[in-house]
Write an enzyme that holds these catalytic residues in place. Structure first.
Site, PDB file in Angstrom:
ATOM      1  N   CYS A 135       0.456  -1.570  -0.350  1.00 34.41           N
ATOM      2  CA  CYS A 135       0.070  -0.109   0.014  1.00 34.41           C
ATOM      3  C   CYS A 135       1.174   1.141  -0.257  1.00 34.41           C
ATOM      4  O   CYS A 135       1.540   1.358  -0.525  1.00 34.41           O
ATOM      5  CB  CYS A 135      -1.067  -0.244   1.548  1.00 34.41           C
ATOM      6  SG  CYS A 135      -2.530   1.240   1.108  1.00 34.41           S
TER       7      CYS A 135
ATOM      8  N   HIS B 280      -3.594  -5.252   1.186  1.00 34.11           N
ATOM      9  CA  HIS B 280      -3.149  -5.466   2.848  1.00 34.11           C
ATOM     10  C   HIS B 280      -3.717  -7.308   3.027  1.00 34.11           C
ATOM     11  O   HIS B 280      -4.095  -8.042   2.749  1.00 34.11           O
ATOM     12  CB  HIS B 280      -3.547  -4.887   3.851  1.00 34.11           C
ATOM     13  CG  HIS B 280      -3.810  -3.186   3.605  1.00 34.11           C
ATOM     14  ND1 HIS B 280      -2.549  -3.118   4.382  1.00 34.11           N
ATOM     15  CD2 HIS B 280      -3.735  -2.353   3.834  1.00 34.11           C
ATOM     16  CE1 HIS B 280      -2.469  -2.048   4.470  1.00 34.11           C
ATOM     17  NE2 HIS B 280      -2.883  -1.293   3.546  1.00 34.11           N
TER      18      HIS B 280
END
Length: 500
Positions: free
Chosen positions: A330, A436
């Site tokens: 991310c 994630h």
């Protein structure tokens, strides 16, 4: 209406989240359909529900303990700090706005109806609701604006159990002082207290327990011993994971960014007996890492500046030249790129910054937040590891859009949204992804670690730990531990006589 009970603490990190998770599992084991609730959570650890809503990770843990799917109604307000005085406010799972503390406190009247609606939804679905407070109910300077402790107890009309942490010292003073600072009406809600994290001979504590029971005229529901090595996600504000080290053979180094988010991506490494997971704060410590991970960030430009000014960038470049594999998740993916641009001031007042340049990509911060669960098929091998075709799942939480600038970076995955995710450098040693939870995929983690084991001349592992099975066994261990030291008949009596 549902039965309900609320656990409040004498301060932060007394163990409210874990006690709520334990009670949820104990009740579920007894056949009760139970759900957790916390009106407001402040954390950079979050999760995306099946319907794409963002909520605090602590309530996800509690929902897993209760054996129910996480719902955003379990945590209608999530505050994600973006500076020392401001946070991104997530309301009902979606970005509401960025607010400084004083402006947020003034929004109490607007937020209360949303809390009520969320709680009423849970009441319509569950037999019992176990509620968690935040910090301390004795913050008398904040009482008039409180929507998470006694203010919430009034909103949903619930009884309260106070928790004190004996490990901090001064547990009797903190419990007694907290109780005395409550108003008479608030004191009526308190039905008892718990002492948590005890170490040693409990008989030495009992005279103090009896005196406190007499002083406040409330029973002690139990003294809970400290539980060792619990492999359950904890909150970012109270974790001791950042200082934990071991002498295990494989060292996975996570760069500890100032605004690091979702360090729960790495809890799974606790299961690997030969892995030492270390959160890196000194550049020299990167030299001995077998795998370097740059985690998510809530303020990517600020954290990229930290990477540059701390000397982490030069240490990462040296590790890259040495052949150490590097993964960015991310915000970490964004940091690996050439540039990061925040024209709209979504996360930072600084408009543009250069990244590490290890991936030929550019990130533009957008005003719309991507929040979704997703899956994909790996398109390119990483670090000469056979990953192509592997099915991976995870979840996305990001404001940025990242574009490849040249063919030197290959897409990492093809997703179920018919999009490409992430990128891999031309030499295959640098990987970035928006997913994630990527290490929670047992096949991915197992394959990457076995490659490192082989390169270091260690024996490879034939078995990959099933993360979901182990988490469930840890919830059972937690529940068994707490149930052995809590007066469950008394707690059930309080629940059965609850205001619901």
């Amino acid at each position: 209406m549902s039965k309900k009970i609320m656990f409040q603490g004498t301060g932060s990190s007394v163990g409210k989240s874990i006690i709520v998770a334990a009670v949820c599992r104990i009740l579920n084991n007894q056949g009760v359909v139970v759900a957790p609730f916390k009106s407001q959570n402040m954390s950079l650890n979050s999760f995306i529900t099946e319907d794409g809503k963002e909520m605090g990770r602590a309530q996800v843990v509690q929902a897993e303990a209760a054996r129910v799917n996480p719902m955003v109604e379990m945590n209608p307000i999530l505050l994600k700090p973006t500076s020392d005085i401001g946070s991104q406010v997530i309301l009902n799972g979606e970005v509401f706005k960025n607010m400084e503390a004083m402006k947020y406190f003034s929004a109490k009247d607007y937020l209360i109806p949303h809390i009520k609606v969320a709680f009423e939804k849970l009441e319509s679905l569950f037999e019992t609701i176990v509620i968690e407070g935040a910090g301390s109910p004795a913050e008398i300077n904040l009482r008039s604006r409180d929507i998470v402790n006694m203010g919430l107890a009034e909103i949903v009309d619930t009884d309260v159990i106070l928790i004190g942490d004996v490990d901090k010292g001064g547990v009797f003073a903190s419990l007694y002082g907290t109780f005395l600072l409550l108003s008479k009406e608030e004191q009526k809600r308190v039905k008892g207290f718990l002492i948590n994290k005890f170490r040693g001979d409990v008989s030495l504590l009992m005279s103090g327990v009896e005196m406190l029971e007499e002083l406040i005229d409330r029973p002690c529901l139990g003294v809970i011993p400290f539980i060792q090595d619990l492999k359950v996600d904890d909150e970012d504000s109270v974790t001791d994971r950042f200082t934990a080290k071991s002498n295990n053979a494989i060292k996975v180094g996570v760069v500890k960014l100032p605004y690091m988010s979702n360090f729960t991506d790495f809890t799974v490494f606790d299961l690997e007996k030969d892995v030492n997971l270390e959160y890196i704060t000194e550049p020299l410590a990167l030299e001995t890492c077998d795998l370097i991970v740059i985690p998510g960030s809530k303020n990517t430009i600020h954290d990229m500046r930290y990477v540059s000014e701390s000397g982490m960038n030069q240490a990462i470049y040296r590790a890259h030249r040495k052949g150490t594999p590097i993964i960015g998740i991310c915000g970490g993916y964004q940091i690996l790129g050439q540039t990061i641009e925040d024209t709209f001031g979504v996360e930072s007042k600084e408009i543009k910054i250069n990244g590490l340049g290890l991936l030929d990509v550019h990130t533009t911060m957008s005003e719309e937040k991507t929040t979704r669960q997703a899956s994909g098929n790996v398109l390119s091998n990483f670090f000469n590891i056979e990953l192509e075709g592997m099915k991976l799942s995870g979840y996305e939480i990001h404001m940025g859009i990242t574009s490849h600038l040249s063919d030197s970076v290959r897409p990492f995955m093809s997703t179920d949204k018919n999009e490409h995710d992430g990128g891999i450098s031309a030499d295959g040693s640098v990987l970035g992804t928006y997913f994630h939870g990527i290490f929670d995929n047992d096949n991915f983690r197992h394959t990457v670690l076995n490659n490192i084991r082989t390169k270091k001349g260690f024996k490879t592992s034939d078995e990959s730990v099933d993360f979901e099975e182990l988490k469930d066994s840890e919830y059972n261990r937690l529940a068994k531990h707490v149930e052995a030291h809590i007066n469950m008949p008394l707690l059930l009596k309080i629940l059965n006589e609850s205001r619901g």
